[in-house]
Design a protein around this motif. Structure first.
Motif, PDB file in Angstrom:
ATOM      1  N   TYR A 215       0.848  -1.203   0.000  1.00  0.00           N
ATOM      2  CA  TYR A 215       0.000   0.000   0.000  1.00  0.00           C
ATOM      3  C   TYR A 215       0.877   1.243   0.000  1.00  0.00           C
ATOM      4  O   TYR A 215       2.075   1.188   0.264  1.00  0.00           O
ATOM      5  CB  TYR A 215      -0.924   0.020   1.220  1.00  0.00           C
ATOM      6  CG  TYR A 215      -0.238  -0.299   2.530  1.00  0.00           C
ATOM      7  CD1 TYR A 215       0.568   0.643   3.152  1.00  0.00           C
ATOM      8  CD2 TYR A 215      -0.377  -1.562   3.128  1.00  0.00           C
ATOM      9  CE1 TYR A 215       1.209   0.346   4.342  1.00  0.00           C
ATOM     10  CE2 TYR A 215       0.266  -1.862   4.318  1.00  0.00           C
ATOM     11  CZ  TYR A 215       1.051  -0.905   4.925  1.00  0.00           C
ATOM     12  OH  TYR A 215       1.695  -1.194   6.093  1.00  0.00           O
ATOM     13  N   GLU A 216       0.254   2.355  -0.287  1.00  0.00           N
ATOM     14  CA  GLU A 216       0.934   3.649  -0.245  1.00  0.00           C
ATOM     15  C   GLU A 216       0.883   4.169   1.192  1.00  0.00           C
ATOM     16  O   GLU A 216      -0.162   4.091   1.849  1.00  0.00           O
ATOM     17  CB  GLU A 216       0.192   4.598  -1.190  1.00  0.00           C
ATOM     18  CG  GLU A 216       0.596   6.051  -1.129  1.00  0.00           C
ATOM     19  CD  GLU A 216       1.675   6.388  -2.162  1.00  0.00           C
ATOM     20  OE1 GLU A 216       2.294   7.448  -2.052  1.00  0.00           O
ATOM     21  OE2 GLU A 216       1.889   5.552  -3.069  1.00  0.00           O
TER      22      GLU A 216
ATOM     23  N   GLN B 244       1.980   9.463   7.723  1.00  0.00           N
ATOM     24  CA  GLN B 244       3.081   8.514   7.958  1.00  0.00           C
ATOM     25  C   GLN B 244       4.368   9.031   7.312  1.00  0.00           C
ATOM     26  O   GLN B 244       5.437   8.984   7.920  1.00  0.00           O
ATOM     27  CB  GLN B 244       2.728   7.128   7.394  1.00  0.00           C
ATOM     28  CG  GLN B 244       1.720   6.369   8.252  1.00  0.00           C
ATOM     29  CD  GLN B 244       1.211   5.112   7.559  1.00  0.00           C
ATOM     30  OE1 GLN B 244       0.980   5.108   6.346  1.00  0.00           O
ATOM     31  NE2 GLN B 244       1.021   4.051   8.327  1.00  0.00           N
TER      32      GLN B 244
ATOM     33  N   GLY C  21      -4.752   2.047  15.017  1.00  0.00           N
ATOM     34  CA  GLY C  21      -5.004   1.772  13.609  1.00  0.00           C
ATOM     35  C   GLY C  21      -4.405   2.781  12.648  1.00  0.00           C
ATOM     36  O   GLY C  21      -4.557   2.670  11.436  1.00  0.00           O
TER      37      GLY C  21
ATOM     38  N   GLY D  95      -1.404   3.150  11.907  1.00  0.00           N
ATOM     39  CA  GLY D  95      -0.267   2.590  11.187  1.00  0.00           C
ATOM     40  C   GLY D  95       1.080   3.022  11.741  1.00  0.00           C
ATOM     41  O   GLY D  95       1.966   3.434  11.009  1.00  0.00           O
ATOM     42  N   LYS D  96       1.249   2.856  13.047  1.00  0.00           N
ATOM     43  CA  LYS D  96       2.513   3.232  13.667  1.00  0.00           C
ATOM     44  C   LYS D  96       3.592   2.191  13.383  1.00  0.00           C
ATOM     45  O   LYS D  96       4.758   2.522  13.254  1.00  0.00           O
ATOM     46  CB  LYS D  96       2.336   3.397  15.185  1.00  0.00           C
ATOM     47  CG  LYS D  96       1.438   4.565  15.559  1.00  0.00           C
ATOM     48  CD  LYS D  96       1.374   4.791  17.057  1.00  0.00           C
ATOM     49  CE  LYS D  96       0.562   3.749  17.797  1.00  0.00           C
ATOM     50  NZ  LYS D  96      -0.874   3.758  17.467  1.00  0.00           N
ATOM     51  N   THR D  97       3.171   0.920  13.303  1.00  0.00           N
ATOM     52  CA  THR D  97       4.160  -0.144  13.152  1.00  0.00           C
ATOM     53  C   THR D  97       5.025   0.061  11.911  1.00  0.00           C
ATOM     54  O   THR D  97       6.242  -0.114  11.958  1.00  0.00           O
ATOM     55  CB  THR D  97       3.467  -1.514  13.054  1.00  0.00           C
ATOM     56  OG1 THR D  97       2.457  -1.568  14.041  1.00  0.00           O
ATOM     57  CG2 THR D  97       4.444  -2.635  13.266  1.00  0.00           C
TER      58      THR D  97
ATOM     59  N   ARG E 191     -10.734   3.191   5.555  1.00  0.00           N
ATOM     60  CA  ARG E 191     -11.242   2.769   6.864  1.00  0.00           C
ATOM     61  C   ARG E 191     -12.601   3.389   7.084  1.00  0.00           C
ATOM     62  O   ARG E 191     -12.772   4.593   6.882  1.00  0.00           O
ATOM     63  CB  ARG E 191     -10.307   3.249   7.984  1.00  0.00           C
ATOM     64  CG  ARG E 191      -8.981   2.603   7.969  1.00  0.00           C
ATOM     65  CD  ARG E 191      -9.055   1.184   8.499  1.00  0.00           C
ATOM     66  NE  ARG E 191      -7.853   0.460   8.140  1.00  0.00           N
ATOM     67  CZ  ARG E 191      -6.699   0.627   8.758  1.00  0.00           C
ATOM     68  NH1 ARG E 191      -6.622   1.452   9.769  1.00  0.00           N
ATOM     69  NH2 ARG E 191      -5.645  -0.031   8.386  1.00  0.00           N
TER      70      ARG E 191
ATOM     71  N   ASP F  58      -3.577  -7.104  15.968  1.00  0.00           N
ATOM     72  CA  ASP F  58      -4.014  -6.714  14.634  1.00  0.00           C
ATOM     73  C   ASP F  58      -4.491  -7.923  13.832  1.00  0.00           C
ATOM     74  O   ASP F  58      -3.703  -8.648  13.248  1.00  0.00           O
ATOM     75  CB  ASP F  58      -2.833  -6.025  13.923  1.00  0.00           C
ATOM     76  CG  ASP F  58      -3.230  -5.458  12.566  1.00  0.00           C
ATOM     77  OD1 ASP F  58      -4.384  -4.995  12.429  1.00  0.00           O
ATOM     78  OD2 ASP F  58      -2.385  -5.474  11.654  1.00  0.00           O
TER      79      ASP F  58
ATOM     80  N   ARG G 199     -10.132  -2.557  11.151  1.00  0.00           N
ATOM     81  CA  ARG G 199      -8.793  -2.590  10.581  1.00  0.00           C
ATOM     82  C   ARG G 199      -8.792  -3.110   9.153  1.00  0.00           C
ATOM     83  O   ARG G 199      -7.788  -3.613   8.667  1.00  0.00           O
ATOM     84  CB  ARG G 199      -7.896  -3.472  11.455  1.00  0.00           C
ATOM     85  CG  ARG G 199      -7.678  -2.847  12.807  1.00  0.00           C
ATOM     86  CD  ARG G 199      -6.815  -3.671  13.711  1.00  0.00           C
ATOM     87  NE  ARG G 199      -6.327  -2.804  14.771  1.00  0.00           N
ATOM     88  CZ  ARG G 199      -5.082  -2.335  14.836  1.00  0.00           C
ATOM     89  NH1 ARG G 199      -4.191  -2.692  13.956  1.00  0.00           N
ATOM     90  NH2 ARG G 199      -4.743  -1.524  15.798  1.00  0.00           N
TER      91      ARG G 199
HETATM   92  P1  ADP Z   1      -1.354   1.054  15.184  1.00  0.00           P
HETATM   93  O1  ADP Z   1      -1.033   2.490  14.879  1.00  0.00           O
HETATM   94  O2  ADP Z   1      -2.595   0.918  15.974  1.00  0.00           O
HETATM   95  O3  ADP Z   1      -0.179   0.332  15.776  1.00  0.00           O
HETATM   96  P2  ADP Z   1      -0.898  -0.741  13.010  1.00  0.00           P
HETATM   97  O4  ADP Z   1       0.508  -0.336  12.778  1.00  0.00           O
HETATM   98  O5  ADP Z   1      -1.141  -2.035  13.699  1.00  0.00           O
HETATM   99  O6  ADP Z   1      -1.667   0.402  13.767  1.00  0.00           O
HETATM  100  O7  ADP Z   1      -1.647  -0.684  11.613  1.00  0.00           O
HETATM  101  C1  ADP Z   1      -2.977  -1.051  11.475  1.00  0.00           C
HETATM  102  C2  ADP Z   1      -3.227  -1.724  10.155  1.00  0.00           C
HETATM  103  O8  ADP Z   1      -3.144  -0.785   9.100  1.00  0.00           O
HETATM  104  C3  ADP Z   1      -2.234  -2.809   9.811  1.00  0.00           C
HETATM  105  O9  ADP Z   1      -2.953  -3.911   9.338  1.00  0.00           O
HETATM  106  C4  ADP Z   1      -1.368  -2.194   8.736  1.00  0.00           C
HETATM  107  O10 ADP Z   1      -0.873  -3.164   7.849  1.00  0.00           O
HETATM  108  C5  ADP Z   1      -2.317  -1.272   8.047  1.00  0.00           C
HETATM  109  N1  ADP Z   1      -1.696  -0.085   7.438  1.00  0.00           N
HETATM  110  C6  ADP Z   1      -0.735   0.699   7.960  1.00  0.00           C
HETATM  111  N2  ADP Z   1      -0.448   1.727   7.143  1.00  0.00           N
HETATM  112  C7  ADP Z   1      -1.266   1.600   6.060  1.00  0.00           C
HETATM  113  C8  ADP Z   1      -1.446   2.374   4.864  1.00  0.00           C
HETATM  114  N3  ADP Z   1      -0.743   3.471   4.631  1.00  0.00           N
HETATM  115  N4  ADP Z   1      -2.389   1.940   4.016  1.00  0.00           N
HETATM  116  C9  ADP Z   1      -3.118   0.845   4.269  1.00  0.00           C
HETATM  117  N5  ADP Z   1      -2.988   0.074   5.345  1.00  0.00           N
HETATM  118  C10 ADP Z   1      -2.073   0.450   6.261  1.00  0.00           C
END
Ligand code: ADP
Ligand code: MG
Length: 684
Positions: A256-257, A262, A288, A290-292, A440, A543, A572
């Motif tokens: 994904y982009e 981010q 959600g 996307g911090k990871t 989302r 997740d 999610r």
């Molecule tokens: P959190 O911020 O709660 O830790 P996560 O890092 O677990 O969130 O990310 C939540 C979900 O979103 C994961 O399944 C991840 O793969 C997905 N994700 C993260 N960034 C993007 C993005 N830019 N586009 C689409 N999906 C994304």
């Protein structure tokens, strides 16, 4: 009596009561005197019976105007009754199950009664009033009384009496941690005067002045500790990670982009890690957001430059999840990932430690097991802690110091008000991911009553038929993890047997062994389990995008921020998600549920949480790894906080190591509260 004397030797306190006090962390006279009341109860107003208003709670002073009658009513309740007069009129007084009151009423001629006056059948009446004979010193009536944080097995009266006795019997003063110069500069009374004002206040003003003094003390300890840690950190340098351009390749490898939020945060991180000054950045992003992947991008840059990057998670479930994600992300680039958690077998741990030490593993994931003494890193240049609010400053520092030259990044979904973070963390840089990945949909949240239980279960079933999965979160049983786990197991049994016999239902709780928990999470993420009944162990980070329904039992027992975290497990994916909140009403509970139903915005929710719960509980400053505040209030004592900050700066400017004798009390308290945080530091 000395401050360090055990309270067991205080008049009126025996072994059993001493034990009850120990549950409040009180074992010495000093502890007792430093156990401060939270608020005051005003029993100072005394009214004549003829002036009483229906429903008001006040004192009435009078003599018996009848015999004292005791009898047993239906249902075996004993009732003690009398009429009293104060010359202006008559009032009825009655007590349930308190036959000993009769004795009190025979012991004097005039009494003060404190209670709620209710007008009934031509008379005012007080039920279960506090009563005290009008002889000598009034203790319980006609004055302001302190209200203490209590515990089971101790009444307010018992705590009050103990504190009063301690004040009387103390014959050598407590030593004051406030240096005299500061005490005077800020206009606080002496320690002993303040102790009297807080435990036996003559007025609201005196109480408030004393409360301010002790709150200031607490905040001074906090600020001094934070500054010492901060100054120690300033001496550190970090390995610059020069090649950050490579992150573009990493971004291209993703399915994904990245969102623009981010990208913005990754850019800030890139600027930081190229320097030899350690990065010290906090990333706040709603669940959600996307911090990871932001963390992973930074880890990629480190690994690509030949360094190790470490990601520490607060729970094993989360560590394993990160491990899986990161292994998948990084194996195409040829970077090996290692994991270290407490629940692993000894050979597994040995293997992991070896890879961490010899540098085979560039990407390292784990729990606080990573900071155990014997884990050595080859060349960690970046240390990230996920869900930072679960970690202590101390743990973070310990980890930081393992890599000595590491940049640090902390990630959290629990926002802290900006003003507060500035004061608490000073030089910490903050980035916010204020955008969710595209597509989302907001989670639809409904507050449901018991009547809707059947249809709620139907709803869960329907979603599972459509191919989705569900979480059911069981109530938190206060004080006991064991009971909470047990309740979850029983709940799941009932579901399996009576509600969803045809579906796969499993239960997850903190008492399961790590491998069992892991196995369940794996099966749930593979879709082999339809419904996961769980305690709050799934609260952070988990997740599983296909899970789109969450049913939360006894939602009123959770704080708003916690509900938001829990709810963040769903929503999610691009499927519609639903959260059903079962709650036992009550005004505050209803208001909380309403907020949950109205918004998905974590920042808004945390603001409301602050309003509804009060900052002590909400902020649970502990969550941010700092010592707990018992008396200071971080939202209303902002001025005191600013004063304490300035006082700490002034003190440390004159005496950077707090070695002067007049600062030794403060240093000891700082040590006690922060524990030793670093090897060479003065907090040792
Ligand atoms: P959190 O911020 O709660 O830790 P996560 O890092 O677990 O969130 O990310 C939540 C979900 O979103 C994961 O399944 C991840 O793969 C997905 N994700 C993260 N960034 C993007 C993005 N830019 N586009 C689409 N999906 C994304
Ligand atoms: Mg996360």
């Amino acid at each position: 009596m000395k401050p360090e004397t055990s309270i067991q030797y205080l008049k009126g306190i025996g072994e059993a009561r001493a034990k009850a006090f120990s549950r409040l962390g009180i074992s010495t006279v000093r502890d007792l005197l430093l156990h401060f009341p939270r608020t005051l109860e005003d029993r100072s107003e005394i009214k004549t019976i003829s002036d009483l208003m229906d429903g008001e709670t006040v004192c009435v002073r009078g003599q018996l105007a009848s015999d004292v009658r005791s009898y047993r009513a239906r249902g075996r309740k004993s009732i003690t009754q009398a009429r009293i007069s104060d010359g202006s009129s008559l009032m009825k007084v009655s007590w349930f199950n308190a036959p000993y009151i009769a004795k009190t009423l025979q012991s004097g001629s005039e009494f003060t009664f404190y209670g709620k006056a209710v007008y009934k059948g031509n008379f005012f009446e007080m039920t279960n009033p506090v009563v005290e004979p009008l002889t000598g010193q009034n203790k319980k009536t006609g004055r302001i009384l302190p209200v203490y944080p209590a515990t089971s097995g101790l009444s307010q009266d018992q705590i009050r009496n103990a504190a009063a006795t301690a004040l009387m019997e103390l014959d050598s003063p407590l030593s004051d941690i406030l240096p005299e110069s500061i005490r005077k500069a800020y206009g606080f009374k002496t320690l002993m005067e303040s102790l009297v004002d807080i435990h036996a206040p003559k007025s609201y003003e005196a109480f408030e002045a004393a409360r301010c003094r002790f709150a200031f003390e607490e905040l001074l300890v906090l600020q001094t500790g934070i500054r010492i840690i901060g100054d120690e950190r300033k001496g550190f340098s970090a390995t610059p990670i020069k090649n950050v351009k490579c992150i573009q390749d990493f971004a291209k490898s993703l399915p994904y982009e990245l969102t623009s939020a981010q990208k913005r945060v990754i850019n800030s991180i890139c600027t930081d890690i190229q320097k030899n000054v350690p990065m010290n950045r906090l990333v706040q992003g709603d669940v959600g957001s996307g911090k990871t992947i932001v963390a992973a991008a930074a880890m990629y840059a480190a690994a690509n430059s030949g360094y190790q990057a470490v990601l520490m998670a607060p729970t094993e479930i989360l560590a394993v999840q990160h491990y899986r994600n990161l292994s998948k992300l990084f194996s195409p680039f040829g970077f090996e990932t290692a994991m270290l958690c407490g629940g692993m077998s000894a050979p597994e741990k040995r293997e992991a430690k070896k890879k961490i030490k010899d540098g085979t593993a560039r990407i390292i994931v784990g729990t606080h097991a990573l900071i155990s003494d014997d884990t050595l890193f080859k060349n960690a240049a970046l240390v990230i802690t996920d869900e930072q609010h679960r970690f202590g400053v101390r743990q973070r520092l310990a980890l930081t110091e393992k890599g000595i030259n590491a940049h640090t990044l902390v990630m959290t979904a629990t926002p802290i008000p900006r003003t507060l973070s500035l004061i608490l963390y000073g030089d910490l840089d903050v980035s916010v991911i204020d955008e969710l990945p595209p597509g989302r949909k907001p989670i639809e949240t409904y507050s449901v009553g018991e009547r809707k239980r059947k249809s709620a279960y139907e709803f869960v079933r329907k979603n599972i038929k459509d191919g989705r999965q569900a979480y059911i979160v069981c109530p938190l049983i206060e004080e006991s993890e064991v009971l909470t786990a047990k309740a979850a197991v029983e709940y799941a049994e009932n579901l399996k047997k009576n509600i969803f016999p045809d579906l796969s239902v499993e239960v997850m709780h903190g008492k399961l062994k790590a491998p069992e928990r892991q196995e369940i999470m794996t099966r749930f993420s593979k879709g082999e389990i339809n419904i996961l009944v769980s305690t709050t162990v799934i609260e952070v980070g988990v997740d599983v995008p296909n899970a789109t329904v969450m049913l939360i039992e006894n939602a009123e027992r959770f704080g708003l921020s916690q509900l938001h975290q829990l709810r963040g497990r769903i929503g999610r994916s691009s499927h519609d998600s639903y959260c059903l909140l079962f709650s036992q009403g009550g005004r505050i509970a209803d208001e909380r549920m309403k907020i949950m139903c109205e918004t998905n915005d974590g920042f808004k929710i945390s603001e409301k949480d602050l309003e509804l719960r009060g900052p002590g509980e909400f902020f649970g400053i502990r969550q941010h790894g700092l010592p707990e505040l018992k008396i200071a209030n971080l939202s209303t004592d902002m001025q005191l906080l600013a004063d304490a900050k300035k006082a700490a700066e002034d003190l440390l400017r004159l005496d950077p190591t707090l070695t002067s004798p007049m600062n030794s009390g403060l240093l000891n308290r700082v040590r006690e509260k922060f524990l030793e945080v670093s090897e060479n530091g003065i907090l040792n």
